[in-house]
Design a protein around this motif. Structure first.
Motif, PDB file in Angstrom:
ATOM      1  N   ILE A  59       0.835  -1.205   0.000  1.00 31.74           N
ATOM      2  CA  ILE A  59       0.000   0.000   0.000  1.00 31.74           C
ATOM      3  C   ILE A  59       0.869   1.253   0.000  1.00 31.74           C
ATOM      4  O   ILE A  59       0.643   2.189  -0.789  1.00 31.74           O
ATOM      5  N   LEU A  60       1.870   1.276   0.867  1.00 29.69           N
ATOM      6  CA  LEU A  60       2.729   2.467   0.967  1.00 29.69           C
ATOM      7  C   LEU A  60       3.520   2.707  -0.314  1.00 29.69           C
ATOM      8  O   LEU A  60       3.657   3.843  -0.771  1.00 29.69           O
ATOM      9  N   HIS A  61       4.030   1.632  -0.916  1.00 30.11           N
ATOM     10  CA  HIS A  61       4.738   1.778  -2.195  1.00 30.11           C
ATOM     11  C   HIS A  61       3.787   2.293  -3.272  1.00 30.11           C
ATOM     12  O   HIS A  61       4.190   3.099  -4.126  1.00 30.11           O
ATOM     13  N   SER A  62       2.542   1.850  -3.239  1.00 30.30           N
ATOM     14  CA  SER A  62       1.586   2.298  -4.259  1.00 30.30           C
ATOM     15  C   SER A  62       1.271   3.783  -4.101  1.00 30.30           C
ATOM     16  O   SER A  62       1.084   4.495  -5.090  1.00 30.30           O
ATOM     17  N   VAL A  63       1.214   4.264  -2.853  1.00 34.23           N
ATOM     18  CA  VAL A  63       1.013   5.702  -2.630  1.00 34.23           C
ATOM     19  C   VAL A  63       2.207   6.477  -3.175  1.00 34.23           C
ATOM     20  O   VAL A  63       2.052   7.499  -3.860  1.00 34.23           O
ATOM     21  N   GLU A  64       3.388   5.970  -2.908  1.00 40.37           N
ATOM     22  CA  GLU A  64       4.605   6.619  -3.409  1.00 40.37           C
ATOM     23  C   GLU A  64       4.611   6.652  -4.934  1.00 40.37           C
ATOM     24  O   GLU A  64       5.020   7.649  -5.551  1.00 40.37           O
ATOM     25  N   GLU A  65       4.128   5.580  -5.554  1.00 37.81           N
ATOM     26  CA  GLU A  65       4.092   5.519  -7.022  1.00 37.81           C
ATOM     27  C   GLU A  65       3.061   6.485  -7.603  1.00 37.81           C
ATOM     28  O   GLU A  65       3.320   7.116  -8.634  1.00 37.81           O
ATOM     29  N   ILE A  66       1.899   6.606  -6.961  1.00 36.48           N
ATOM     30  CA  ILE A  66       0.905   7.542  -7.497  1.00 36.48           C
ATOM     31  C   ILE A  66       1.401   8.966  -7.341  1.00 36.48           C
ATOM     32  O   ILE A  66       1.139   9.829  -8.197  1.00 36.48           O
ATOM     33  N   ASN A  67       2.155   9.239  -6.275  1.00 33.12           N
ATOM     34  CA  ASN A  67       2.698  10.591  -6.089  1.00 33.12           C
ATOM     35  C   ASN A  67       3.662  10.970  -7.208  1.00 33.12           C
ATOM     36  O   ASN A  67       3.752  12.141  -7.587  1.00 33.12           O
ATOM     37  N   ASP A  72       2.807  16.902 -11.085  1.00 31.60           N
ATOM     38  CA  ASP A  72       2.500  18.145 -11.795  1.00 31.60           C
ATOM     39  C   ASP A  72       1.024  18.540 -11.685  1.00 31.60           C
ATOM     40  O   ASP A  72       0.596  19.516 -12.317  1.00 31.60           O
ATOM     41  N   LEU A  73       0.252  17.790 -10.905  1.00 35.25           N
ATOM     42  CA  LEU A  73      -1.165  18.097 -10.738  1.00 35.25           C
ATOM     43  C   LEU A  73      -1.367  18.982  -9.512  1.00 35.25           C
ATOM     44  O   LEU A  73      -0.466  19.176  -8.707  1.00 35.25           O
ATOM     45  N   ASP A  74      -2.568  19.522  -9.369  1.00 41.39           N
ATOM     46  CA  ASP A  74      -2.849  20.382  -8.225  1.00 41.39           C
ATOM     47  C   ASP A  74      -2.871  19.579  -6.933  1.00 41.39           C
ATOM     48  O   ASP A  74      -3.054  18.358  -6.938  1.00 41.39           O
ATOM     49  N   LYS A  75      -2.700  20.260  -5.809  1.00 40.99           N
ATOM     50  CA  LYS A  75      -2.566  19.606  -4.508  1.00 40.99           C
ATOM     51  C   LYS A  75      -3.799  18.793  -4.132  1.00 40.99           C
ATOM     52  O   LYS A  75      -3.684  17.716  -3.525  1.00 40.99           O
ATOM     53  N   ASP A  76      -4.983  19.297  -4.464  1.00 37.11           N
ATOM     54  CA  ASP A  76      -6.203  18.563  -4.124  1.00 37.11           C
ATOM     55  C   ASP A  76      -6.261  17.222  -4.845  1.00 37.11           C
ATOM     56  O   ASP A  76      -6.654  16.207  -4.257  1.00 37.11           O
ATOM     57  N   THR A  77      -5.865  17.204  -6.118  1.00 32.62           N
ATOM     58  CA  THR A  77      -5.858  15.957  -6.878  1.00 32.62           C
ATOM     59  C   THR A  77      -4.787  15.006  -6.362  1.00 32.62           C
ATOM     60  O   THR A  77      -5.000  13.796  -6.270  1.00 32.62           O
ATOM     61  N   GLN A  78      -3.639  15.547  -6.014  1.00 29.20           N
ATOM     62  CA  GLN A  78      -2.580  14.725  -5.427  1.00 29.20           C
ATOM     63  C   GLN A  78      -3.086  14.019  -4.170  1.00 29.20           C
ATOM     64  O   GLN A  78      -2.898  12.804  -4.001  1.00 29.20           O
ATOM     65  N   MET A 224     -11.096  15.303 -25.847  1.00 29.69           N
ATOM     66  CA  MET A 224     -11.017  16.268 -26.927  1.00 29.69           C
ATOM     67  C   MET A 224      -9.916  17.269 -26.587  1.00 29.69           C
ATOM     68  O   MET A 224      -9.675  17.555 -25.410  1.00 29.69           O
ATOM     69  N   PRO A 225      -9.239  17.829 -27.573  1.00 28.93           N
ATOM     70  CA  PRO A 225      -8.137  18.762 -27.295  1.00 28.93           C
ATOM     71  C   PRO A 225      -8.516  19.920 -26.407  1.00 28.93           C
ATOM     72  O   PRO A 225      -7.726  20.379 -25.584  1.00 28.93           O
ATOM     73  N   GLN A 226      -9.773  20.423 -26.545  1.00 27.07           N
ATOM     74  CA  GLN A 226     -10.178  21.585 -25.761  1.00 27.07           C
ATOM     75  C   GLN A 226     -10.758  21.210 -24.411  1.00 27.07           C
ATOM     76  O   GLN A 226     -11.086  22.068 -23.609  1.00 27.07           O
ATOM     77  N   GLN A 227     -10.891  19.908 -24.162  1.00 28.74           N
ATOM     78  CA  GLN A 227     -11.542  19.472 -22.933  1.00 28.74           C
ATOM     79  C   GLN A 227     -10.625  19.668 -21.724  1.00 28.74           C
ATOM     80  O   GLN A 227      -9.480  19.259 -21.719  1.00 28.74           O
ATOM     81  N   LYS A 228     -11.151  20.290 -20.699  1.00 28.11           N
ATOM     82  CA  LYS A 228     -10.378  20.458 -19.467  1.00 28.11           C
ATOM     83  C   LYS A 228     -10.465  19.177 -18.660  1.00 28.11           C
ATOM     84  O   LYS A 228     -11.528  18.582 -18.536  1.00 28.11           O
ATOM     85  N   LYS A 229      -9.354  18.785 -18.101  1.00 32.30           N
ATOM     86  CA  LYS A 229      -9.322  17.558 -17.312  1.00 32.30           C
ATOM     87  C   LYS A 229      -9.703  17.865 -15.865  1.00 32.30           C
ATOM     88  O   LYS A 229      -8.854  17.938 -14.970  1.00 32.30           O
ATOM     89  N   ASN A 230     -10.985  18.036 -15.649  1.00 39.41           N
ATOM     90  CA  ASN A 230     -11.439  18.227 -14.278  1.00 39.41           C
ATOM     91  C   ASN A 230     -12.653  17.340 -14.002  1.00 39.41           C
ATOM     92  O   ASN A 230     -13.252  16.800 -14.898  1.00 39.41           O
ATOM     93  N   ILE A 231     -12.930  17.180 -12.721  1.00 42.26           N
ATOM     94  CA  ILE A 231     -14.054  16.316 -12.356  1.00 42.26           C
ATOM     95  C   ILE A 231     -15.374  17.041 -12.615  1.00 42.26           C
ATOM     96  O   ILE A 231     -16.317  16.462 -13.065  1.00 42.26           O
TER      97      ILE A 231
END
Length: 231
Positions: A59-67, A72-78, A224-231
């Motif tokens: 689990i801990l290694h997987s958290v380290e890997e996702i980090n 380069d993403l915003d803190k909330d997404t991190q 799509m190229p113009q699509q923002k990647k947000n929830i």
């Protein structure tokens, strides 16, 4: 103590810092109060060819890997994805069974994604997430093993060029119920990559290749190229 916990989960050295914190009685008390299930993962072996770590350290290694993927993403997404990885296998101890075949013991964890989702729903409120984010984290935890079924379909399909787009369409339609399904699918792929990279390196090359193909297909056919990647 919650601030310290978050700092550890979002660090570049999650494994080292979390294991070091386990020597602090105040940190142990924080875990016992807010997420006692994680302590059942400590020193809980995974005698399985797919794994080289016990449950907690996987689990801990997987958290380290996702980090590494979210740097380069915003803190909330991190934070959102770090917690997803922290919860993704937390239900394994209650699902653990051991089979013996030809004199060799092998641990199995059938249904651990559902058990992990239930724990997530029960505990995630202790960590400051709003209701919508809590629901999404729980669903990503439940779906983190969906790629296993995809892998099996991909191997046995007569025409596997259609397997990944079909899989992505189905997953996105499901995730659309919670938010931007395409963005959430990209997160789920990141979860899958972090999970595989925390397993046995000798076993994961084909799975990582398939996940990379999923990401390429998602970007080519769904974003799509113009699509923002947000929830």
């Amino acid at each position: 103590m919650l601030n310290k916990f978050n700092q550890i989960l979002l660090s570049s050295h999650v494994v080292e810092e979390f294991n070091l914190a386990l020597s602090d009685p105040a940190f142990i008390k924080f875990l016992q109060t807010n997420i006692p299930e994680i302590l059942l993962c400590k020193d809980n072996k995974q005698n399985n060819p797919w794994h080289i770590y016990d449950i907690l350290n996987h689990i801990l290694h997987s958290v380290e890997e996702i980090n590494k993927q979210t740097i380069d993403l915003d803190k909330d997404t991190q934070k959102f994805l770090a917690y997803t990885m922290f919860f993704h296998d937390i239900g394994k101890p209650e699902c653990k069974t051991t089979e013996v075949k030809n004199g060799v013991k092998r641990d199995r964890f059938f249904g651990h994604n559902i058990a992990s989702e239930k724990i997530t729903k029960r505990r995630i409120k202790n960590f400051g997430f709003n209701t919508d984010d809590a629901k999404i984290i729980a669903i990503l935890v439940r779906k983190h093993d969906d790629f296993m079924a995809l892998y099996d379909s991909y191997l046995h399909a007569k025409d596997n060029s259609k397997v990944i787009p079909k899989f992505l369409r189905k997953e996105i339609a499901d995730l659309d119920k919670l938010g931007n399904g395409t963005t959430l699918m990209s997160y789920l792929i990141m979860v899958g990559i972090a999970d595989r990279k925390s397993q046995n390196p000798a076993m994961v090359d084909k799975g990582l290749k398939l996940l990379a193909e999923c990401q390429v297909t998602l970007n080519d056919k769904f974003f799509m190229p113009q699509q923002k990647k947000n929830i």
